[in-house]
Design a protein around this motif. Structure first.
Motif, PDB file in Angstrom:
ATOM      1  N   LEU A  16       0.855  -1.197   0.000  1.00  0.00           N
ATOM      2  CA  LEU A  16       0.000   0.000   0.000  1.00  0.00           C
ATOM      3  C   LEU A  16       0.890   1.247   0.000  1.00  0.00           C
ATOM      4  O   LEU A  16       1.602   1.489   0.974  1.00  0.00           O
ATOM      5  CB  LEU A  16      -0.888  -0.003   1.257  1.00  0.00           C
ATOM      6  N   MET A  17       0.831   1.997  -1.085  1.00  0.00           N
ATOM      7  CA  MET A  17       1.711   3.152  -1.223  1.00  0.00           C
ATOM      8  C   MET A  17       0.931   4.443  -1.001  1.00  0.00           C
ATOM      9  O   MET A  17      -0.096   4.665  -1.646  1.00  0.00           O
ATOM     10  CB  MET A  17       2.348   3.179  -2.624  1.00  0.00           C
ATOM     11  N   ASP A  18       1.446   5.268  -0.088  1.00  0.00           N
ATOM     12  CA  ASP A  18       0.852   6.584   0.208  1.00  0.00           C
ATOM     13  C   ASP A  18       1.383   7.573  -0.831  1.00  0.00           C
ATOM     14  O   ASP A  18       2.592   7.764  -0.949  1.00  0.00           O
ATOM     15  CB  ASP A  18       1.257   7.008   1.629  1.00  0.00           C
ATOM     16  N   LEU A  19       0.473   8.214  -1.567  1.00  0.00           N
ATOM     17  CA  LEU A  19       0.877   9.142  -2.633  1.00  0.00           C
ATOM     18  C   LEU A  19       0.767  10.602  -2.199  1.00  0.00           C
ATOM     19  O   LEU A  19       0.657  11.502  -3.030  1.00  0.00           O
ATOM     20  CB  LEU A  19      -0.004   8.910  -3.867  1.00  0.00           C
ATOM     21  N   ILE A  63      -9.921  -6.011  -0.376  1.00  0.00           N
ATOM     22  CA  ILE A  63      -9.206  -7.266  -0.173  1.00  0.00           C
ATOM     23  C   ILE A  63     -10.159  -8.279   0.443  1.00  0.00           C
ATOM     24  O   ILE A  63     -10.697  -8.049   1.538  1.00  0.00           O
ATOM     25  CB  ILE A  63      -7.984  -7.060   0.743  1.00  0.00           C
ATOM     26  N   ARG A  64     -10.325  -9.383  -0.257  1.00  0.00           N
ATOM     27  CA  ARG A  64     -11.278 -10.389   0.194  1.00  0.00           C
ATOM     28  C   ARG A  64     -10.621 -11.406   1.138  1.00  0.00           C
ATOM     29  O   ARG A  64     -11.187 -11.786   2.160  1.00  0.00           O
ATOM     30  CB  ARG A  64     -11.872 -11.128  -1.020  1.00  0.00           C
ATOM     31  N   HIS A  65      -9.434 -11.923   0.697  1.00  0.00           N
ATOM     32  CA  HIS A  65      -8.797 -13.001   1.452  1.00  0.00           C
ATOM     33  C   HIS A  65      -7.841 -12.444   2.483  1.00  0.00           C
ATOM     34  O   HIS A  65      -7.398 -11.315   2.379  1.00  0.00           O
ATOM     35  CB  HIS A  65      -8.043 -13.928   0.488  1.00  0.00           C
ATOM     36  N   ARG A  66      -7.554 -13.321   3.452  1.00  0.00           N
ATOM     37  CA  ARG A  66      -6.568 -12.920   4.484  1.00  0.00           C
ATOM     38  C   ARG A  66      -5.241 -12.624   3.798  1.00  0.00           C
ATOM     39  O   ARG A  66      -4.724 -13.456   3.064  1.00  0.00           O
ATOM     40  CB  ARG A  66      -6.374 -14.029   5.507  1.00  0.00           C
ATOM     41  N   SER A  67      -4.726 -11.486   4.016  1.00  0.00           N
ATOM     42  CA  SER A  67      -3.494 -11.074   3.321  1.00  0.00           C
ATOM     43  C   SER A  67      -2.556 -10.367   4.297  1.00  0.00           C
ATOM     44  O   SER A  67      -2.951 -10.020   5.411  1.00  0.00           O
ATOM     45  CB  SER A  67      -3.838 -10.122   2.162  1.00  0.00           C
ATOM     46  N   LEU A  68      -1.357 -10.178   3.765  1.00  0.00           N
ATOM     47  CA  LEU A  68      -0.389  -9.348   4.502  1.00  0.00           C
ATOM     48  C   LEU A  68      -0.364  -7.987   3.842  1.00  0.00           C
ATOM     49  O   LEU A  68       0.026  -7.853   2.672  1.00  0.00           O
ATOM     50  CB  LEU A  68       1.007  -9.994   4.456  1.00  0.00           C
ATOM     51  N   VAL A  69      -0.819  -6.983   4.580  1.00  0.00           N
ATOM     52  CA  VAL A  69      -0.899  -5.628   4.030  1.00  0.00           C
ATOM     53  C   VAL A  69       0.297  -4.833   4.547  1.00  0.00           C
ATOM     54  O   VAL A  69       0.490  -4.710   5.750  1.00  0.00           O
ATOM     55  CB  VAL A  69      -2.213  -4.937   4.450  1.00  0.00           C
ATOM     56  N   MET A  70       1.078  -4.353   3.592  1.00  0.00           N
ATOM     57  CA  MET A  70       2.268  -3.580   3.967  1.00  0.00           C
ATOM     58  C   MET A  70       2.050  -2.126   3.567  1.00  0.00           C
ATOM     59  O   MET A  70       1.967  -1.820   2.372  1.00  0.00           O
ATOM     60  CB  MET A  70       3.503  -4.164   3.272  1.00  0.00           C
ATOM     61  N   LEU A  71       1.895  -1.274   4.555  1.00  0.00           N
ATOM     62  CA  LEU A  71       1.546   0.129   4.332  1.00  0.00           C
ATOM     63  C   LEU A  71       2.814   0.976   4.384  1.00  0.00           C
ATOM     64  O   LEU A  71       3.544   0.957   5.365  1.00  0.00           O
ATOM     65  CB  LEU A  71       0.547   0.569   5.419  1.00  0.00           C
ATOM     66  N   PHE A  72       3.059   1.742   3.310  1.00  0.00           N
ATOM     67  CA  PHE A  72       4.222   2.632   3.235  1.00  0.00           C
ATOM     68  C   PHE A  72       3.718   4.063   3.294  1.00  0.00           C
ATOM     69  O   PHE A  72       3.140   4.550   2.313  1.00  0.00           O
ATOM     70  CB  PHE A  72       4.992   2.388   1.945  1.00  0.00           C
ATOM     71  N   THR A  73       3.945   4.710   4.408  1.00  0.00           N
ATOM     72  CA  THR A  73       3.378   6.054   4.569  1.00  0.00           C
ATOM     73  C   THR A  73       4.202   6.839   5.587  1.00  0.00           C
ATOM     74  O   THR A  73       4.968   6.268   6.365  1.00  0.00           O
ATOM     75  CB  THR A  73       1.918   5.958   5.056  1.00  0.00           C
TER      76      THR A  73
END
Lengths: 299, 744
Positions: A89-92, A179-189
């Motif tokens: 996940l990229m913060d713009l 996002i439907r399935h269990r995932s690893l969300v990597m947030l860059f902010t």
């Protein structure tokens, strides 16, 4: 860093590599070469051992280089046998385009790190997707584990530009719905917005069953406040101006930054969300290590 | 305290304090513009930071203004306590130079320079350094009067001519005169320089000295006068001096030796000095005297038996043989006129009443007139009854010097007349009342022409509770010699009975009291035509063995004070004090002149080459006043009469005893006399220059201002560095990112 590959973990070195795919490759290789010589040897994610080919094994898993040396079939045995879907996940926001030392901007640092993680995940055959947002989601790539998909991700990452205002909580909520399935969300902010709504949004994401890693990226100047004398500071997002005596304000500012980080660290820890505070002067291995620790927990 | 600057115009530089403000307003330095996305984190602390920034900016501005102000002040050189125009040396000045010419200024140092020479050199230095338009007032402490102004060159010559003056005055008078002199001047600056050793005697510490207040202070501008005291006292004085010379006998008698008592005063470490007795130009005796450190020693030296000599006059000296730094007090002069022994008639009704008197006055009489070893015989006593007195007084060629009528019942009227005549011719008379004295005999008309009081009731103290003598007049010659001892001793003398008296008229004087406040001893003082003296005791000069005896009125004869008092009394009655012809320099001397000899004139000549002064003598004059003799040594007086009668006499002038006292006056005493901070004290040329500089220029603030300037400058530099320190990251190469760059 005895291994030459490890030099690419340094932001000031990697900024000289213009191609993002090479950046990702160099960062990951530097990181892995460091890991081989480190106490974290067991984290090798490429493969841990070979075993004899038995019928029914996927032919694509045969290690042909070993066959060439030994004239026998061996297949790679991966430590992480399960797949984990990851989202970058990229913060713009415009603030992500900031650099004081004219080296890597926060955003450049973020996409370098994201590319490296993407590269690493694809290497592990984990599907990885990409979502970029400002006030809402602007770009998204669904998660896939093919190597060709990595080129797509890198292409999109290279194309992204931090623009104006951002709405992190709304964007996270939107992502949560996507996002439907269990995932690893990597947030860059850089998290430069009101903390409460952001934390709520992350909590929601977590409650949706996702693992979350928050890479909190600040510019080195934002982390250290190295200014001196009377300075006129302007917020590039809001245009707000503040004139301060830098030396006098430094202690106050650092106190605020620490409180800011502590607040996220404390709250996210309670939500079992990994929080990795970074700044653009820090080597990339710290961020990658954060990912691996999280990945290991999931494995 | 006044504040002055070198030039008032320089203070205009203070206006430049506005420059930093103007620069601050006009050329306000633009702060570095930096994009900073994390501004929201800083805004939380914005208020405190802004306040701190403002405080520092104000501090920086204030420090810069202070730097400018301090620089302007430094240039103006402010000073406080200045009393004169700008401290310039060429300002015309009214200078009063008070030179202490007292004898203590004779003290000579190792360079053979005495204090007066030092004082004169310093005075000349002051005069030389003043502009020629200045006015100088030179005041000799011996003549403390306002003097006319003179030019510096004239003053220099006058200073050179100053000499030691034995007859001197406390500096209070001279400084008063100095104030008046400089205040009469129109010169813009007024200063008084006092050159003195500040020995204890040099100032009357009981009399403050200050600048006189103008008659109309509200109409008169206050004129500052700076007073400089230059203390020239020796740092460690060493001196032996002679003082307080007096004769230890009531009269100098022909054929008798005379004891001379004096005090040797030693200043400095213990030493031994040789004292010599010189009489009529010949050394008669010498003795070594051991002196303790910083102490006085009382010495008695004895003359050989005195010869009649010419007109009975003898002059001599006691000398300290070795030289010391202050020669003037190494010699004590004395003059005396020898006479035949004093003839004292003791008139009593009973032998017992004459016993103690005769024994006290002439102890050798009891031994048949044979000389007793170590005892001189200044008195010759005759004991008479009242009936014999009339016949005795008729002997013109054997006139008595004193008559004591002690406890006599009755004196016939004709005898009172004879006594009256005798007193007028110079015979002293003492009347003592006792149990036998009858009132009518002592209160008669003729008696009352002599006696100072009428005899009234007898007073008898309760048994076992005797009264005592008290309150002797210690300034009277009878009590003066041992004043303190007698004051104590007389209060222990029991008095059982006395005769109450009523003073009869003018000229009476009480010399001694009874402890109940009544008179014990009275004196009748006559005018100049009566030469004799009258004393009147209200209790007899006799005692009885038992206090219960009706004739036992007191136990005075049992006290040692009886001998002392009776001897001094008879010497006083016989006027033998005129034989001890000595006086301190500067004090008037009254030369005894016998009116019956018909002297018309006197030639008074002092020691040295100064010509004598001829004085006329009035026919009725029995004392010739010689005013303030000012030369130390022997003075001669030649008396001549119209009938060719002539007599040589003389007297001696000694230095004042206090002149030998070299101990300096302490600062606290000076503060009392002049007022604290009203004078400047200096010890030498260097400290005088410093004191003058301090008074003229004041206390300069320049060094302190410079120090303060340095501190403020450092502070300003520190603040400026903190605020505007160059950022190495910016100046190192990378330019400040523009908004566009950041946005991009």
């Amino acid at each position: 860093m005895a291994n030459p590959a490890e030099k690419f973990l340094k932001p000031e070195v990697i900024r000289n590599v213009s191609r993002l795919d090479l950046r990702a490759k160099f960062i990951v290789e530097g990181f892995l070469s460091g890991l081989h010589a480190s106490p974290f040897h067991g984290f090798s994610v490429e493969f841990s051992e070979h075993r004899k080919y038995t019928p029914g094994d996927n032919i694509s898993d045969i290690d042909w280089s070993v066959f060439a040396k030994t004239d026998r079939f061996y297949v790679k045995r991966f430590q992480a046998e399960t797949n984990l879907t990851g989202y970058l996940l990229m913060d713009l926001s415009a603030s992500m385009g900031y650099t004081y030392r004219q080296e890597l901007t926060k955003f450049e640092y973020a996409i370098s790190l994201a590319a490296a993680l993407g590269y690493l995940m694809v290497q592990q055959q984990d599907p990885v997707g990409l979502i970029a947002f400002d006030e809402k989601v602007r770009e998204s790539l669904p998660p896939k584990s093919r190597r060709t998909h990595l080129a797509n991700i890198l292409s999109v990452l290279a194309r992204l530009q931090p623009t104006g205002l951002t709405d992190i909580p709304a964007s996270i909520r939107q992502v949560s719905r996507m996002i439907r399935h269990r995932s690893l969300v990597m947030l860059f902010t850089d998290l430069l917005a009101d903390a409460e709504p952001i934390l709520k949004a992350i909590h929601r994401l977590r409650h949706s069953g996702h693992e979350v890693i928050v890479f909190h990226i600040l510019d080195e100047a934002e982390a250290d406040f190295p200014f001196q004398g009377i300075v006129e500071l302007e917020d590039p997002e809001t245009g707000e101006i503040l004139t301060v005596d830098a030396l006098g304000a430094r202690a106050d500012y650092l106190e605020s930054v620490n409180a800011f980080r502590d607040q996220y660290k404390r709250d996210l820890f309670r939500a079992r969300v990994d929080y990795v505070p970074l700044h653009t002067g820090m080597p990339f291995d710290k961020a990658l290590m954060g990912y691996l620790l999280s990945r290991q927990r999931k494995g | 305290m006044n504040l002055s600057v070198v030039h008032l115009g320089l203070l205009a530089g203070l206006a430049f304090v506005a420059v930093p403000v103007i620069i601050h307003m006009v050329m306000r330095q633009k702060p570095k513009h930096i994009f900073f996305p994390a501004l929201r984190l800083l805004k939380q602390k914005q208020r405190q930071s802004t306040r701190r920034l403002r405080i520092r900016q104000w501090a920086l501005l204030a420090s810069r203004m202070a730097v400018v102000a301090l620089m302007a002040l430094c240039m103006a050189r402010p000073a406080c306590n200045t009393t004169a125009q700008l401290g310039e040396s060429n300002v015309p000045t009214a200078i009063a130079l008070v030179i202490d010419t007292s004898l203590s200024m004779q003290w000579t140092d190792a360079r053979n320079r005495d204090r007066l020479t030092e004082a004169k050199d310093l005075a000349r230095k002051v005069v030389r350094e003043t502009p020629i338009t200045s006015q100088i007032f030179l005041i000799d402490s011996a003549e403390p009067i306002e003097t006319p102004a003179m030019s510096p060159s004239t003053a220099e010559g006058r200073i050179k001519a100053l000499e030691l003056r034995p007859a001197n005055r406390p500096l209070n008078d001279a400084i008063d005169a100095a104030y008046k002199s400089v205040l009469s001047s129109d010169r813009p600056r007024r200063e008084i320089y006092v050159m003195t050793d500040l020995a204890e005697r040099s100032l009357d510490l009981q009399r403050p000295v200050s600048k006189p207040t103008p008659a109309e202070p509200e109409k008169t501008k206050d004129v500052p006068v700076q007073l400089y005291l230059l203390r020239l006292n020796p740092p460690e004085p060493v001196n032996a001096g002679l003082k307080n010379l007096e004769f230890d006998a009531s009269a100098a008698v022909v054929g008798e030796p005379l004891d001379i008592k004096l005090v040797v005063s030693n200043t400095g470490p213990a030493t031994t000095r040789i004292l010599e007795l010189w009489l009529d130009g010949r050394k008669r005796d010498q003795r070594a005297v051991e002196l303790s450190a910083d102490s006085d020693a009382e010495i008695i030296m004895r003359t050989p038996p005195l010869e009649p000599g010419r007109d009975g006059l003898h002059q001599g000296e006691i000398r300290i043989r070795d030289e010391d730094p202050m020669p003037f007090d190494n010699t004590a002069y004395f003059s005396l006129v020898v006479r035949p022994p004093v003839k004292v008639l003791i008139v009593t009704d009973v032998e017992q009443d004459a016993l103690f008197l005769a024994e006290a006055l002439d102890p050798a009489r009891g031994a048949g007139g044979a000389a007793l070893p170590g005892v001189s015989r200044p008195f010759r006593v005759e004991i008479l009854r009242v009936g014999q007195l009339a016949e005795r007084l008729r002997k013109a060629d054997d006139r008595p010097n004193a008559i004591i009528v002690n406890n006599v019942a009755q004196i016939p009227e004709p005898l009172w007349t004879q006594l009256n005549l005798a007193v007028r011719s110079g015979v002293g008379l003492c009347v003592a009342l006792g149990d036998r004295s009858r009132d009518d005999s002592y209160n008669g008309a003729t008696a009352m022409t002599l006696l100072p009081a009428t005899a009234d009731n007898r007073f008898e103290a309760p048994a076992g509770q005797p009264l005592h003598f008290s309150a002797p007049d210690v300034n009277h010659p009878i009590f003066a010699q041992y004043a303190e001892e007698l004051r104590t001793e007389l209060t222990t003398v029991p008095v059982f009975r006395y005769r109450q008296t009523t003073r009869s008229g003018q000229g009476t004087r009480e010399l001694l009291q009874i402890s109940d406040g009544r008179s014990a001893l009275l004196e009748r003082v006559f005018d100049a035509n009566v030469a004799g003296r009258i004393l009147y005791w209200t209790t007899p000069l006799a005692r009885r063995p038992s206090s219960s005896d009706a004739a036992a009125w007191n136990d005075f004869p049992r006290s040692w004070s009886f001998v002392q008092v009776v001897n001094r009394m008879c010497a006083y009655l016989a006027d033998t004090d005129s034989q001890t012809a000595m006086v301190e320099a500067g004090q008037d001397y009254l030369l005894p002149v016998e009116p019956d000899k018909g002297f018309k004139s006197a030639l008074v000549k002092g020691p040295g080459d100064r010509p004598g002064e001829k004085r006329d003598i009035a026919p009725s004059e029995n004392r010739l006043p010689i005013l303030k003799p000012d030369l130390l040594g022997h003075w001669g007086v030649a008396l001549t009469g119209a009938a060719g009668t002539a007599r040589s006499t003389g007297f001696s002038v000694n230095p004042p005893a206090t002149e030998s006292q070299l101990r300096p006056i302490v600062k606290e005493s000076l503060d009392t006399v002049f007022g604290k901070d009203k004078y400047s004290l200096a010890q030498d040329t260097e400290s005088l220059e410093k004191a003058v500089g301090l008074a003229r220029v004041g206390v300069e603030f320049f060094p302190w201002l410079m120090l303060l300037l340095l501190v403020v400058l450092s502070f300003e530099n520190y603040l400026a560095n903190r605020f505007y320190k160059d950022d190495p990251n910016l100046t190192g190469g990378s330019p400040q990112p523009s908004r566009r760059e950041v946005a991009a």
